[in-house]
Design a protein around this motif. Structure first.
Motif, mmCIF file in Angstrom:
data_model
loop_
_atom_site.group_PDB
_atom_site.id
_atom_site.type_symbol
_atom_site.label_atom_id
_atom_site.label_comp_id
_atom_site.label_asym_id
_atom_site.label_seq_id
_atom_site.Cartn_x
_atom_site.Cartn_y
_atom_site.Cartn_z
ATOM 1 N N VAL A 4 0.928 -1.151 -0.057
ATOM 2 C CA VAL A 4 -0.055 0.086 0.123
ATOM 3 C C VAL A 4 0.899 1.179 -0.034
ATOM 4 C CG1 VAL A 4 -1.577 1.422 1.292
ATOM 5 C CG2 VAL A 4 -1.985 -1.200 1.163
ATOM 6 N N LEU A 5 0.762 2.236 -1.048
ATOM 7 C CA LEU A 5 1.681 3.461 -1.172
ATOM 8 C C LEU A 5 0.813 4.660 -0.821
ATOM 9 C CD1 LEU A 5 2.831 2.143 -4.606
ATOM 10 C CD2 LEU A 5 4.252 2.209 -2.749
ATOM 11 N N LEU A 6 1.145 5.476 0.134
ATOM 12 C CA LEU A 6 0.432 6.480 0.650
ATOM 13 C C LEU A 6 1.240 7.823 0.010
ATOM 14 C CD1 LEU A 6 -0.383 5.546 4.242
ATOM 15 C CD2 LEU A 6 -1.507 5.375 2.085
ATOM 16 N N HIS A 7 0.619 8.685 -0.722
ATOM 17 C CA HIS A 7 1.192 9.704 -1.296
ATOM 18 C C HIS A 7 1.441 11.042 -0.056
ATOM 19 C CE1 HIS A 7 -2.388 12.200 -1.614
ATOM 20 N NE2 HIS A 7 -3.123 11.176 -1.794
ATOM 21 N N GLY A 8 2.058 12.176 -0.416
ATOM 22 C CA GLY A 8 2.222 13.115 0.282
ATOM 23 C C GLY A 8 1.597 14.440 -0.199
ATOM 24 N N PHE A 9 2.000 15.670 0.395
ATOM 25 C CA PHE A 9 1.096 16.952 -0.163
ATOM 26 C C PHE A 9 2.509 17.516 -1.037
ATOM 27 C CE2 PHE A 9 1.322 21.472 0.377
ATOM 28 C CZ PHE A 9 0.074 21.727 0.139
ATOM 29 N N PRO A 10 2.140 18.182 -1.990
ATOM 30 C CA PRO A 10 0.698 18.413 -2.803
ATOM 31 C C PRO A 10 0.664 17.424 -3.976
ATOM 32 C CG PRO A 10 1.979 20.104 -3.297
ATOM 33 C CD PRO A 10 2.875 19.153 -2.764
ATOM 34 N N GLY A 41 -4.975 -9.439 4.319
ATOM 35 C CA GLY A 41 -4.001 -9.549 5.522
ATOM 36 C C GLY A 41 -3.267 -8.448 5.614
ATOM 37 N N PRO A 42 -2.206 -8.632 6.727
ATOM 38 C CA PRO A 42 -1.422 -7.322 6.771
ATOM 39 C C PRO A 42 -0.367 -7.038 5.469
ATOM 40 C CG PRO A 42 -0.406 -9.384 8.258
ATOM 41 C CD PRO A 42 -1.931 -9.805 7.501
ATOM 42 N N VAL A 43 -0.503 -5.753 5.290
ATOM 43 C CA VAL A 43 0.165 -5.394 4.151
ATOM 44 C C VAL A 43 1.571 -4.781 4.274
ATOM 45 C CG1 VAL A 43 -1.895 -4.819 3.034
ATOM 46 C CG2 VAL A 43 -0.780 -3.074 4.167
ATOM 47 N N HIS A 44 2.310 -4.613 3.302
ATOM 48 C CA HIS A 44 3.537 -3.868 3.249
ATOM 49 C C HIS A 44 3.324 -2.236 3.175
ATOM 50 C CE1 HIS A 44 5.887 -7.499 3.047
ATOM 51 N NE2 HIS A 44 5.037 -8.194 1.987
ATOM 52 N N LEU A 45 3.532 -1.482 4.085
ATOM 53 C CA LEU A 45 3.171 -0.047 4.039
ATOM 54 C C LEU A 45 4.125 0.956 3.621
ATOM 55 C CD1 LEU A 45 0.577 1.767 4.430
ATOM 56 C CD2 LEU A 45 1.071 1.902 6.878
ATOM 57 N N VAL A 46 3.961 1.754 2.555
ATOM 58 C CA VAL A 46 4.762 2.677 2.189
ATOM 59 C C VAL A 46 4.258 4.039 2.155
ATOM 60 C CG1 VAL A 46 6.550 3.219 0.522
ATOM 61 C CG2 VAL A 46 6.203 0.718 0.873
ATOM 62 N N GLY A 47 4.864 5.004 2.688
ATOM 63 C CA GLY A 47 4.557 6.394 2.710
ATOM 64 C C GLY A 47 5.511 7.417 2.580
ATOM 65 N N ASP A 51 6.233 11.481 2.569
ATOM 66 C CA ASP A 51 5.868 13.201 3.110
ATOM 67 C C ASP A 51 4.664 12.826 4.142
ATOM 68 O OD1 ASP A 51 6.156 16.143 2.308
ATOM 69 O OD2 ASP A 51 3.838 15.753 2.298
ATOM 70 N N TRP A 52 3.357 13.622 3.916
ATOM 71 C CA TRP A 52 2.463 13.415 4.965
ATOM 72 C C TRP A 52 1.919 11.907 4.941
ATOM 73 C CZ3 TRP A 52 -0.308 14.890 8.661
ATOM 74 C CH2 TRP A 52 -0.024 16.163 9.173
ATOM 75 N N GLY A 53 2.064 11.201 3.612
ATOM 76 C CA GLY A 53 1.838 9.803 3.641
ATOM 77 C C GLY A 53 2.443 9.090 4.684
ATOM 78 N N ALA A 54 3.891 9.508 4.650
ATOM 79 C CA ALA A 54 4.727 8.859 5.668
ATOM 80 C C ALA A 54 4.277 8.855 7.222
ATOM 81 C CB ALA A 54 6.534 9.401 5.529
ATOM 82 N N ALA A 55 3.871 10.393 7.396
ATOM 83 C CA ALA A 55 3.430 10.673 8.802
ATOM 84 C C ALA A 55 2.351 9.765 9.051
ATOM 85 C CB ALA A 55 2.987 12.159 9.064
ATOM 86 N N VAL A 56 1.402 9.565 8.165
ATOM 87 C CA VAL A 56 0.136 8.697 8.575
ATOM 88 C C VAL A 56 0.805 7.185 8.577
ATOM 89 C CG1 VAL A 56 -1.783 7.675 7.500
ATOM 90 C CG2 VAL A 56 -1.548 9.932 7.185
ATOM 91 N N ALA A 57 1.496 6.825 7.612
ATOM 92 C CA ALA A 57 1.864 5.224 7.746
ATOM 93 C C ALA A 57 2.927 5.008 9.131
ATOM 94 C CB ALA A 57 3.141 5.027 6.784
ATOM 95 N N TRP A 58 3.629 5.925 9.701
ATOM 96 C CA TRP A 58 4.173 5.681 10.933
ATOM 97 C C TRP A 58 3.059 5.568 11.936
ATOM 98 C CZ3 TRP A 58 8.796 4.882 12.014
ATOM 99 C CH2 TRP A 58 9.993 5.420 11.224
#
Length: 279
Positions: free
Chosen positions: A30-36, A95-101, A103-110
């Motif tokens: 799962v890949l979480l983007h940041g701003f903007p 099931g549990p995923v590999h999480l990557v984020g 910028d802001w996506g990193a803050a959410v991932a943490w």
């Protein structure tokens, strides 16, 4: 859903767009983007992950998906952003995923990894340190100077007006390394796409957070990627992050001479770091 692919999901009365690509039966990243930015920021990273047999699921997050743009800063607190990701993982059903984020996506991932370790198999965060490490770094003059825009974004309407100006946004984002092509994408996807207000609301919600509650210690296997030419995030927070992660399974990767926009500027190097972690 479209066949076996997730094209979107609904949570908290909002509808989120999702890019679900790669081998359908592969382990999920799962890949979480940041701003903007939007999920398109991962375009250079996902082909490498697909070649290695991994399925990628990249949402356009709260404030960015057209169907998920509530008004008011209280709709953008970290707890709500975390719950969105947990709902996505449950919807994927792998099931549990590999999480990557990034910028802001990193803050959410943490925060997802610390509050809901049961849904995270591995964690790779890019650019932004652990939230508690960042709060401590903000006490230093160097990081405070780099983070001036966080105070500016608390103002009503003026940040949206400034960032909507091509000249102003080019200057602001260019100072931290965004190139012309990425800026054009920002203009198209964020400004013209109507996502600017929602993205800025992530910052406006920060005063509503309890600093002591910004992420507990992370116990899942973790890699943190930071670049030494990042104009927004300095070394102090990056080095303090180790204090908030299980040392036995933590790696700290430094990319030399790379700006803040790691997924676009060094996609293959980042993808290889992600693969090292998920394997």
């Amino acid at each position: 859903m479209s066949g076996d692919r997730l094209t979107g999901f609904t949570h908290d009365g909002l509808h989120f767009d999702v890019r679900d690509e790669g081998p359908a039966d592969g382990p999920v990243v799962v890949l979480l983007h940041g701003f903007p930015q939007t999920s398109s920021s991962w375009d250079g990273v996902v082909p490498v992950l697909h070649e290695a047999g991994y399925r990628t699921v990249a949402p356009d997050q709260r404030g960015y998906s057209p169907g998920a743009r509530p008004r008011g800063r209280s709709s953008y607190t970290l707890g709500k952003l975390v719950d969105d990701v947990v709902a996505l993982v449950e919807q994927v059903g792998a099931g549990p995923v590999h999480l990557v984020g990034h910028d802001w996506g990193a803050a959410v991932a943490w925060s997802v990894a610390s509050a809901h370790p049961e849904v995270v198999r591995t964690l790779t965060t890019v650019s932004v340190p652990h939230p508690q490490a960042f709060v401590r770094a903000l006490r230093t003059p160097s990081q405070l100077a780099k983070s001036w825009y966080m105070g500016f974004f608390q103002l009503p309407w003026l940040p949206e007006r400034a960032m909507s100006s091509p000249a102003v946004s080019r200057r602001m984002l260019g100072r931290i390394g965004m190139d012309r092509a990425a800026h054009e994408r920002f203009r198209r996807e964020i400004v013209q796409g109507g996502a600017l207000h929602g993205g800025i609301c992530w910052y406006r919600a920060l005063p509503l957070e309890n600093p002591r509650g910004l992420g507990r210690r992370v116990t899942v296997p973790t890699t943190f990627v930071w670049s030494d030419a990042d104009g927004a995030l300095g070394r102090t927070g990056a080095e303090l992050t180790a204090e908030y992660v299980d040392a036995a399974t933590y790696r700290f990767e430094v990319l030399e001479g790379v700006s803040h926009w790691i997924p676009e500027q060094e996609p293959r190097r980042l993808a290889e770091i992600v693969l090292d972690r998920v394997r």
